[in-house]
Design a protein around this motif. Structure first.
Motif, PDB file in Angstrom:
ATOM      1  N   UNK A  32       8.881   2.760  -3.451  1.00  0.00           N
ATOM      2  CA  UNK A  32       9.024   1.820  -2.332  1.00  0.00           C
ATOM      3  C   UNK A  32       8.460   2.368  -1.037  1.00  0.00           C
ATOM      4  N   UNK A  33       8.815   3.596  -0.710  1.00  0.00           N
ATOM      5  CA  UNK A  33       8.315   4.201   0.526  1.00  0.00           C
ATOM      6  C   UNK A  33       6.804   4.385   0.460  1.00  0.00           C
ATOM      7  N   UNK A  34       6.319   4.894  -0.665  1.00  0.00           N
ATOM      8  CA  UNK A  34       4.879   5.113  -0.812  1.00  0.00           C
ATOM      9  C   UNK A  34       4.107   3.803  -0.694  1.00  0.00           C
ATOM     10  N   UNK A  35       4.602   2.754  -1.340  1.00  0.00           N
ATOM     11  CA  UNK A  35       3.900   1.465  -1.275  1.00  0.00           C
ATOM     12  C   UNK A  35       3.898   0.897   0.135  1.00  0.00           C
ATOM     13  N   UNK A  36       4.995   1.044   0.845  1.00  0.00           N
ATOM     14  CA  UNK A  36       5.051   0.574   2.248  1.00  0.00           C
ATOM     15  C   UNK A  36       4.056   1.343   3.112  1.00  0.00           C
ATOM     16  N   UNK A  37       4.011   2.643   2.943  1.00  0.00           N
ATOM     17  CA  UNK A  37       3.084   3.465   3.728  1.00  0.00           C
ATOM     18  C   UNK A  37       1.630   3.150   3.384  1.00  0.00           C
ATOM     19  N   UNK A  38       1.358   2.928   2.115  1.00  0.00           N
ATOM     20  CA  UNK A  38      -0.004   2.581   1.696  1.00  0.00           C
ATOM     21  C   UNK A  38      -0.407   1.229   2.286  1.00  0.00           C
ATOM     22  N   UNK A  39       0.529   0.272   2.294  1.00  0.00           N
ATOM     23  CA  UNK A  39       0.230  -1.046   2.872  1.00  0.00           C
ATOM     24  C   UNK A  39       0.012  -0.951   4.381  1.00  0.00           C
ATOM     25  N   UNK A  40       0.788  -0.120   5.051  1.00  0.00           N
ATOM     26  CA  UNK A  40       0.671   0.023   6.508  1.00  0.00           C
ATOM     27  C   UNK A  40      -0.539   0.859   6.919  1.00  0.00           C
ATOM     28  N   UNK A  41      -0.842   1.878   6.139  1.00  0.00           N
ATOM     29  CA  UNK A  41      -1.922   2.804   6.472  1.00  0.00           C
ATOM     30  C   UNK A  41      -2.846   2.993   5.272  1.00  0.00           C
ATOM     31  N   UNK A  42      -3.659   1.985   4.947  1.00  0.00           N
ATOM     32  CA  UNK A  42      -4.530   2.102   3.775  1.00  0.00           C
ATOM     33  C   UNK A  42      -5.586   3.202   3.979  1.00  0.00           C
ATOM     34  N   UNK A  43      -5.977   3.800   2.870  1.00  0.00           N
ATOM     35  CA  UNK A  43      -6.961   4.879   2.892  1.00  0.00           C
ATOM     36  C   UNK A  43      -8.242   4.355   2.256  1.00  0.00           C
ATOM     37  N   UNK A  44      -9.362   4.490   2.969  1.00  0.00           N
ATOM     38  CA  UNK A  44     -10.628   3.956   2.454  1.00  0.00           C
ATOM     39  C   UNK A  44     -11.097   4.701   1.205  1.00  0.00           C
ATOM     40  N   UNK A  45     -10.662   5.954   1.031  1.00  0.00           N
ATOM     41  CA  UNK A  45     -11.056   6.732  -0.151  1.00  0.00           C
ATOM     42  C   UNK A  45     -10.299   6.305  -1.398  1.00  0.00           C
ATOM     43  N   UNK A  46      -9.181   5.626  -1.217  1.00  0.00           N
ATOM     44  CA  UNK A  46      -8.370   5.222  -2.363  1.00  0.00           C
ATOM     45  C   UNK A  46      -7.393   6.290  -2.810  1.00  0.00           C
ATOM     46  N   UNK A  47      -7.386   7.417  -2.125  1.00  0.00           N
ATOM     47  CA  UNK A  47      -6.453   8.484  -2.467  1.00  0.00           C
ATOM     48  C   UNK A  47      -5.196   8.338  -1.617  1.00  0.00           C
ATOM     49  N   UNK A  48      -4.086   8.189  -2.280  1.00  0.00           N
ATOM     50  CA  UNK A  48      -2.828   7.985  -1.562  1.00  0.00           C
ATOM     51  C   UNK A  48      -1.827   9.096  -1.883  1.00  0.00           C
ATOM     52  N   UNK A  49      -2.348  10.255  -2.246  1.00  0.00           N
ATOM     53  CA  UNK A  49      -1.490  11.369  -2.633  1.00  0.00           C
ATOM     54  C   UNK A  49      -0.484  11.713  -1.538  1.00  0.00           C
ATOM     55  N   UNK A  50      -0.964  11.810  -0.312  1.00  0.00           N
ATOM     56  CA  UNK A  50      -0.071  12.210   0.779  1.00  0.00           C
ATOM     57  C   UNK A  50       1.030  11.182   1.014  1.00  0.00           C
ATOM     58  N   UNK A  51       0.743   9.884   0.801  1.00  0.00           N
ATOM     59  CA  UNK A  51       1.793   8.864   0.964  1.00  0.00           C
ATOM     60  C   UNK A  51       2.790   8.940  -0.194  1.00  0.00           C
ATOM     61  N   UNK A  52       2.279   9.189  -1.391  1.00  0.00           N
ATOM     62  CA  UNK A  52       3.176   9.359  -2.537  1.00  0.00           C
ATOM     63  C   UNK A  52       4.068  10.586  -2.350  1.00  0.00           C
ATOM     64  N   UNK A  53       3.479  11.679  -1.897  1.00  0.00           N
ATOM     65  CA  UNK A  53       4.247  12.891  -1.646  1.00  0.00           C
ATOM     66  C   UNK A  53       5.288  12.661  -0.550  1.00  0.00           C
ATOM     67  N   UNK A  54       4.915  11.933   0.477  1.00  0.00           N
ATOM     68  CA  UNK A  54       5.854  11.604   1.549  1.00  0.00           C
ATOM     69  C   UNK A  54       7.020  10.781   1.004  1.00  0.00           C
ATOM     70  N   UNK A  55       6.734   9.819   0.148  1.00  0.00           N
ATOM     71  CA  UNK A  55       7.789   8.999  -0.455  1.00  0.00           C
ATOM     72  C   UNK A  55       8.750   9.830  -1.291  1.00  0.00           C
ATOM     73  N   UNK A  56       8.212  10.732  -2.094  1.00  0.00           N
ATOM     74  CA  UNK A  56       9.060  11.591  -2.927  1.00  0.00           C
ATOM     75  C   UNK A  56       9.903  12.513  -2.044  1.00  0.00           C
TER      76      UNK A  56
END
Length: 168
Positions: A32-56
Motif C-alpha cells: 500500500x505504501x509503495x503503491x501510493x509513493x509510486x503513484x505520487x512520485x512516478x519514476x521515468x526509469x520504471x525502477x521503484x526499488x526505493x519506494x518499495x524499500x520505503x514501504x517495507x
C-alpha cells in the motif's frame, strides 16, 4: 526475570495469530505504501526499488511500535513472556564462556546464571517443540550439578537477577 508456567497450547495459538497478523500487515502495508509513493512520485526509469524499500521499512517500524504497545495486553502475555525469556537467555549465552570459567572456580552467581539458562532453555525448547538438544542439556546440567556439589552451593533460580551478569 522469573520463570513461569506457560500454557503451551495457548502460547502456540497466540503466537500463530501474532505471526499471521504481522505477515498480513507487512504485506498490505508495504504494498500500500509503495503503491501510493509510486503513484505520487512516478519514476521515468520504471525502477521503484526505493519506494518499495520505503514501504517495507515504514511498515516494519510501524509493526514494531504496535507490538511494543500491545506487549502488555492479556492476549500477548505468553508471547511477550517467551520474547522476554529469549532476551534474558541471549544475555546469558553471550557471557557463557566467562560464566563457565567462574563457575569452575566456585562462583555461586555464575552457577545461578547458568542454572537459570538451563532451566529457561528447557522450558523454551519444550514450548517450541525443539527437543533435539535436550540430551546435551541433560549433560550440561550434570556438569553443573557436579560443581554445585563440589562447592556445596544450592541454586534457587528465583533469586536470579540480570544485574548479576555485569560482573562477568
Amino acid at each position: 526475570m522469573k520463570l513461569e508456567t506457560i500454557n503451551k497450547a495457548r502460547y502456540r495459538k497466540h503466537l500463530n495469530y501474532v505471526i499471521g497478523a504481522c505477515v498480513v500487515a507487512l504485506t498490505a502495508g508495504s504494498l500500500g505504501i509503495a503503491q501510493c509513493l509510486i503513484a505520487l512520485f512516478p519514476d521515468s526509469d520504471g525502477s521503484h526499488f526505493h519506494w518499495n524499500l520505503t514501504g517495507v521499512t515504514l511498515t516494519s517500524v510501524t509493526i514494531g511500535v504496535v507490538l511494543l504497545k500491545v506487549k502488555h495486553h492479556a492476549f500477548m502475555y505468553e508471547v511477550a513472556y517467551v520474547w522476554d525469556l529469549k532476551q534474558a537467555l541471549n544475555k546469558i549465552t553471550r557471557k557463557m564462556a566467562k560464566l563457565k570459567k567462574a563457575a569452575e572456580q566456585g562462583n555461586a552467581d555464575a552457577m545461578l546464571a547458568i542454572q537459570f539458562s538451563y532451566t529457561g532453555s528447557k522450558q523454551l525448547w519444550e514450548l517450541d517443540d525443539n527437543t533435539i538438544t535436550m540430551e546435551d542439556l541433560v549433560m550440561w546440567q550434570a556438569q553443573l550439578d557436579v560443581l554445585t556439589t563440589r562447592y556445596n552451593i544450592e541454586l534457587d533460580i528465583t533469586h536470579f537477577q540480570s544485574h548479576l551478569l555485569k560482573q562477568f
